[in-house]
Design a protein around this motif. Structure first.
Motif, PDB file in Angstrom:
ATOM      1  N   ALA A 132       0.836  -1.207   0.000  1.00 54.79           N
ATOM      2  CA  ALA A 132       0.000   0.000   0.000  1.00 54.79           C
ATOM      3  C   ALA A 132       0.864   1.247   0.000  1.00 54.79           C
ATOM      4  CB  ALA A 132      -0.934  -0.007   1.209  1.00 54.79           C
ATOM      5  N   ARG A 133       0.305   2.339  -0.552  1.00 64.06           N
ATOM      6  CA  ARG A 133       1.018   3.619  -0.613  1.00 64.06           C
ATOM      7  C   ARG A 133       0.117   4.705  -0.036  1.00 64.06           C
ATOM      8  NH1 ARG A 133       2.175   3.541  -6.892  1.00 64.06           N
ATOM      9  NH2 ARG A 133       0.235   2.326  -6.797  1.00 64.06           N
ATOM     10  N   VAL A 134       0.698   5.493   0.850  1.00 61.86           N
ATOM     11  CA  VAL A 134      -0.067   6.532   1.549  1.00 61.86           C
ATOM     12  C   VAL A 134       0.558   7.879   1.228  1.00 61.86           C
ATOM     13  CG1 VAL A 134      -0.922   7.356   3.771  1.00 61.86           C
ATOM     14  CG2 VAL A 134      -0.649   4.885   3.372  1.00 61.86           C
ATOM     15  N   GLY A 135      -0.203   8.761   0.605  1.00 60.06           N
ATOM     16  CA  GLY A 135       0.312  10.041   0.125  1.00 60.06           C
ATOM     17  C   GLY A 135       0.578  11.056   1.210  1.00 60.06           C
ATOM     18  N   GLY A 136       1.326  12.082   0.848  1.00 58.78           N
ATOM     19  CA  GLY A 136       1.796  13.095   1.780  1.00 58.78           C
ATOM     20  C   GLY A 136       0.681  13.767   2.563  1.00 58.78           C
ATOM     21  N   ALA A 137       0.923  13.957   3.871  1.00 60.24           N
ATOM     22  CA  ALA A 137       0.021  14.679   4.776  1.00 60.24           C
ATOM     23  C   ALA A 137      -1.335  14.007   4.956  1.00 60.24           C
ATOM     24  CB  ALA A 137      -0.158  16.127   4.337  1.00 60.24           C
TER      25      ALA A 137
END
Length: 243
Positions: free
Chosen positions: A190-195
Motif C-alpha cells: 500500500a502507498r499513503v500520500g503526503g500529509a
C-alpha cells in the motif's frame, strides 16, 4: 575522551569517535563506525558494518509518563541492531526495539521500545515510531511522518512525508479508551500520500493508493485509489503500478 565499560565487547575493527559512551554488556560487531558524542546503553547489540552518526542515543531505557496508556513489563530486552544498518545523527532508539539488516534510521528519528523493524527499511528524517509498532521489510517512511503506537506496516509499504496515524478515538478521555486503542494496519504494497491522516483501527488494504491529503475514515479495498476528506473510492490502481 571516551568511556567504554570493561564488560563491553567491542571488536578491534570498530572505530569510535570522541566523547562517546559504551555501557556495560554492550556488544559492538566488526567494522562498526561510531561517531562523536554517541551513547550506547547497557547490553545493546550492534551488528557488523553498522554506522552510528554523531549524537545518537542507542538502547535508551524507556520511562513513560504516569498517565501513559502504555505499561512496561518488568524486563525489556536489549536493543538489537542488525548488520549494515545506518543510524543518523541525533537519533534516539530505545531498548526493546529490534532493527533488521540494511536498514536506515535517518537523522533526528525516534524509535520507541517494543518495535520490530525489518530488513531494507527506510525510516526518514524526523520520523517518530511509537511503541508496539511492526514495520515489514523494504518499507519506506518519509520525513516527518508519525507512526503511532499499535500500528502495523507490512512489507513494501510506502509512507509519504508528514503522514499521521492515530490510535485513540477518545483522545485521552474516559477509561473505556484503554481497551480500544488501536493503530492502523497498512497492508503489503500500500502507498499513503503526503500529509494523509489515517484514523484509529483502519485497515489500508494491499496495494491501496491513498492520495495526498486524504482523511482515511474507513477500511479500503485492495488495489483501489482513494482520495478526499473523507477518503472515497476514485478508481482502481493501474495494473502497471502493482507489485
Amino acid at each position: 575522551m571516551n568511556f567504554i565499560d570493561p564488560s563491553a565487547a567491542v571488536d578491534s575493527s570498530a572505530k569510535v569517535g570522541y566523547f562517546s559512551v559504551i555501557e556495560k554488556g554492550a556488544k559492538i560487531g566488526q567494522n562498526v563506525v561510531i561517531g562523536n558524542r554517541v551513547t550506547i546503553h547497557e547490553d545493546t547489540v550492534i551488528g557488523d558494518n553498522t554506522t552510528i552518526a554523531d549524537g545518537a542515543v542507542v538502547g535508551k531505557p524507556p520511562k513513560p509518563a504516569k498517565t501513559s496508556t502504555v505499561k512496561l513489563s518488568d524486563s525489556i530486552p536489549a536493543l538489537e541492531v542488525g548488520e549494515d544498518v545506518t543510524i543518523g545523527a541525533n537519533c534516539v532508539i530505545y531498548r526493546g526495539a529490534a532493527i533488521g539488516s540494511n536498514t536506515l534510521i535517518a537523522d533526528l528519528a525516534s524509535v520507541r521500545e517494543n518495535v520490530e523493524i525489518g530488513d531494507y527499511v527506510i525510516v526518514g528524517r524526523g520520523v517518530t515510531v511509537e511503541n508496539y509498532v511492526k514495520i515489514g521489510s523494504r518499507t519506506k517512511i518519509q520525513s516527518n511522518s508519525y507512526i503511532t503506537a499499535y500500528t502495523t506496516l507490512e512489507e513494501q509499504v510506502f509512507i509519504a512525508p508528514c503522514v499521521t496515524t492515530t490510535n485513540d478515538n477518545f483522545m485521552g478521555r474516559t477509561e473505556e479508551r484503554f481497551d480500544k486503542i488501536k493503530g492502523a494496519t497498512v497492508k503489503r504494497g500500500a502507498r499513503v500520500g503526503g500529509a494523509s491522516i489515517i484514523l484509529p483501527g483502519i485497515t489500508v488494504a494491499e496495494e491501496t493508493f491513498v492520495a495526498a491529503g486524504a482523511l482515511v475514515t474507513k477500511d479500503t479495498e485492495e488495489k483501489t485509489v482513494v482520495k478526499g476528506i473523507p477518503a472515497k473510492f476514485l478508481r482502481m490502481v493501474d495494473e502497471r503500478e502493482l507489485l
